[in-house]
Design a protein around this motif. Structure first.
Motif, PDB file in Angstrom:
ATOM      1  N   PRO A   8       0.734  -1.400   0.010  1.00 51.13           N
ATOM      2  CA  PRO A   8      -0.126  -0.033   0.105  1.00 51.13           C
ATOM      3  C   PRO A   8       0.836   1.428   0.058  1.00 51.13           C
ATOM      4  O   PRO A   8       0.363   2.423  -0.694  1.00 51.13           O
ATOM      5  CB  PRO A   8      -0.798  -0.149   1.363  1.00 51.13           C
ATOM      6  CG  PRO A   8      -0.889  -1.615   1.694  1.00 51.13           C
ATOM      7  CD  PRO A   8       0.498  -2.077   1.185  1.00 51.13           C
ATOM      8  N   ASN A   9       2.262   1.015   0.491  1.00 52.90           N
ATOM      9  CA  ASN A   9       3.127   2.308   0.434  1.00 52.90           C
ATOM     10  C   ASN A   9       3.396   2.642  -1.053  1.00 52.90           C
ATOM     11  O   ASN A   9       4.242   3.614  -1.031  1.00 52.90           O
ATOM     12  CB  ASN A   9       4.064   2.087   1.562  1.00 52.90           C
ATOM     13  CG  ASN A   9       3.594   2.117   2.984  1.00 52.90           C
ATOM     14  OD1 ASN A   9       2.967   2.989   3.083  1.00 52.90           O
ATOM     15  ND2 ASN A   9       4.342   1.481   3.910  1.00 52.90           N
ATOM     16  N   VAL A  13       5.360   6.047  -3.833  1.00 53.56           N
ATOM     17  CA  VAL A  13       6.012   6.052  -4.974  1.00 53.56           C
ATOM     18  C   VAL A  13       5.248   6.735  -6.100  1.00 53.56           C
ATOM     19  O   VAL A  13       5.934   7.719  -6.908  1.00 53.56           O
ATOM     20  CB  VAL A  13       6.310   4.705  -5.503  1.00 53.56           C
ATOM     21  CG1 VAL A  13       7.295   4.490  -6.533  1.00 53.56           C
ATOM     22  CG2 VAL A  13       7.090   3.935  -4.180  1.00 53.56           C
ATOM     23  N   LEU A  14       4.178   6.548  -6.250  1.00 49.92           N
ATOM     24  CA  LEU A  14       3.420   7.158  -7.464  1.00 49.92           C
ATOM     25  C   LEU A  14       3.279   8.633  -7.411  1.00 49.92           C
ATOM     26  O   LEU A  14       3.481   9.375  -8.164  1.00 49.92           O
ATOM     27  CB  LEU A  14       1.894   6.445  -7.441  1.00 49.92           C
ATOM     28  CG  LEU A  14       2.054   4.986  -7.943  1.00 49.92           C
ATOM     29  CD1 LEU A  14       0.594   4.374  -7.929  1.00 49.92           C
ATOM     30  CD2 LEU A  14       2.603   4.683  -9.356  1.00 49.92           C
ATOM     31  N   PRO A  88       9.089   0.661  -1.481  1.00 48.50           N
ATOM     32  CA  PRO A  88       8.244   1.601  -1.556  1.00 48.50           C
ATOM     33  C   PRO A  88       8.621   2.889  -0.918  1.00 48.50           C
ATOM     34  O   PRO A  88       8.779   4.195  -1.402  1.00 48.50           O
ATOM     35  CB  PRO A  88       7.124   1.261  -1.124  1.00 48.50           C
ATOM     36  CG  PRO A  88       7.169   0.037  -0.451  1.00 48.50           C
ATOM     37  CD  PRO A  88       8.423  -0.525  -0.853  1.00 48.50           C
ATOM     38  N   LEU A  89       9.090   2.965   0.311  1.00 52.36           N
ATOM     39  CA  LEU A  89       9.380   4.039   1.212  1.00 52.36           C
ATOM     40  C   LEU A  89      10.481   4.934   0.838  1.00 52.36           C
ATOM     41  O   LEU A  89      10.718   6.080   0.784  1.00 52.36           O
ATOM     42  CB  LEU A  89       9.177   3.946   2.620  1.00 52.36           C
ATOM     43  CG  LEU A  89       7.642   3.462   3.147  1.00 52.36           C
ATOM     44  CD1 LEU A  89       7.612   3.225   4.533  1.00 52.36           C
ATOM     45  CD2 LEU A  89       6.731   4.771   2.766  1.00 52.36           C
ATOM     46  N   ALA A  90      11.523   4.266   0.673  1.00 51.27           N
ATOM     47  CA  ALA A  90      12.893   4.563   0.067  1.00 51.27           C
ATOM     48  C   ALA A  90      12.868   4.891  -1.049  1.00 51.27           C
ATOM     49  O   ALA A  90      13.584   6.042  -1.397  1.00 51.27           O
ATOM     50  CB  ALA A  90      13.965   3.221   0.338  1.00 51.27           C
ATOM     51  N   ALA A  91      12.268   4.269  -2.194  1.00 55.52           N
ATOM     52  CA  ALA A  91      12.130   4.884  -3.493  1.00 55.52           C
ATOM     53  C   ALA A  91      11.174   6.397  -3.415  1.00 55.52           C
ATOM     54  O   ALA A  91      11.538   7.172  -4.217  1.00 55.52           O
ATOM     55  CB  ALA A  91      11.529   3.890  -4.213  1.00 55.52           C
ATOM     56  N   ALA A  92      10.301   6.335  -2.703  1.00 54.64           N
ATOM     57  CA  ALA A  92       9.537   7.522  -2.468  1.00 54.64           C
ATOM     58  C   ALA A  92      10.250   8.697  -1.879  1.00 54.64           C
ATOM     59  O   ALA A  92      10.291  10.030  -2.600  1.00 54.64           O
ATOM     60  CB  ALA A  92       8.184   7.312  -1.667  1.00 54.64           C
TER      61      ALA A  92
END
Length: 147
Positions: A8-9, A13-14, A88-92
Motif C-alpha cells: 500500500p505504500n 512512489v506514485l 516503496p518508502l525508500a524509493a518515494a
C-alpha cells in the motif's frame, strides 16, 4: 519464481513520480519567463551565441536546466517505479528528494552568472538518482535470484 505484491505504500512512489510531472511544468514556466524577458522568439531553442546580455544568458541557463531535467526524468521515474516495487518508502523518499533538488538546480542555474555554478546547489539530485538506480537494480536482481 519470485512474486511481488504491491505494498500500500507504493502510493507514495506514485505520488513522488507524479511530482516530477509537475516539476516539468515548473521548468517550462521558468523557461518561458526568461524567454519573454530575453525577447527570444519561437521556435529558437536558445538565444543566439552573439547575444551576451544578461537576459539572454539567463534564458539560455533556464533552457539548459530544463533540458537537463528532461534528459534525467525518464531514468529517475523508471528507477523509482521499479525500485518502489520492493522498497516503496525508500524509493518515494529518494524520488521526492530528487524532485526537490531538481527545483534547487533550476533556480540556481537560472540565476545566470555565466559560469553555470549556480546549479551546483542542486547537484545532490545525482545522489538520489543513483540511489534510485541502485534500488531498481537490486529489485531486478532479487527477482531473478529469488531473494
Amino acid at each position: 519464481m519470485a512474486t511481488i505484491a504491491i505494498d500500500p505504500n507504493y502510493g507514495y512512489v506514485l505520488l513522488a513520480a507524479t511530482s516530477t510531472f509537475f516539476m516539468n511544468f515548473v521548468h517550462g514556466a521558468n523557461s518561458g519567463k526568461y524567454r519573454k524577458a530575453a525577447k527570444v522568439a519561437y521556435p529558437a531553442g536558445y538565444a543566439p551565441a552573439d547575444r551576451t546580455d544578461e537576459a539572454a544568458q539567463k534564458f539560455n541557463c533556464a533552457q539548459r536546466s530544463h533540458a537537463n531535467f528532461i534528459e534525467n526524468q525518464p531514468t529517475a521515474v523508471a528507477a523509482m517505479l521499479i525500485g518502489g516495487l520492493r522498497f516503496p518508502l525508500a524509493a518515494a523518499s529518494l524520488g521526492a528528494t530528487w524532485t526537490v533538488f531538481r527545483y534547487v538546480y533550476m533556480v540556481g542555474y537560472s540565476s545566470g552568472g555565466g559560469d553555470g555554478k549556480g546549479r551546483l546547489k542542486g547537484m545532490p539530485f545525482w545522489i538520489a538518482q543513483l540511489g534510485l538506480i541502485g534500488l531498481a537494480g537490486y529489485t531486478g536482481l532479487s527477482l531473478v535470484m529469488g531473494w
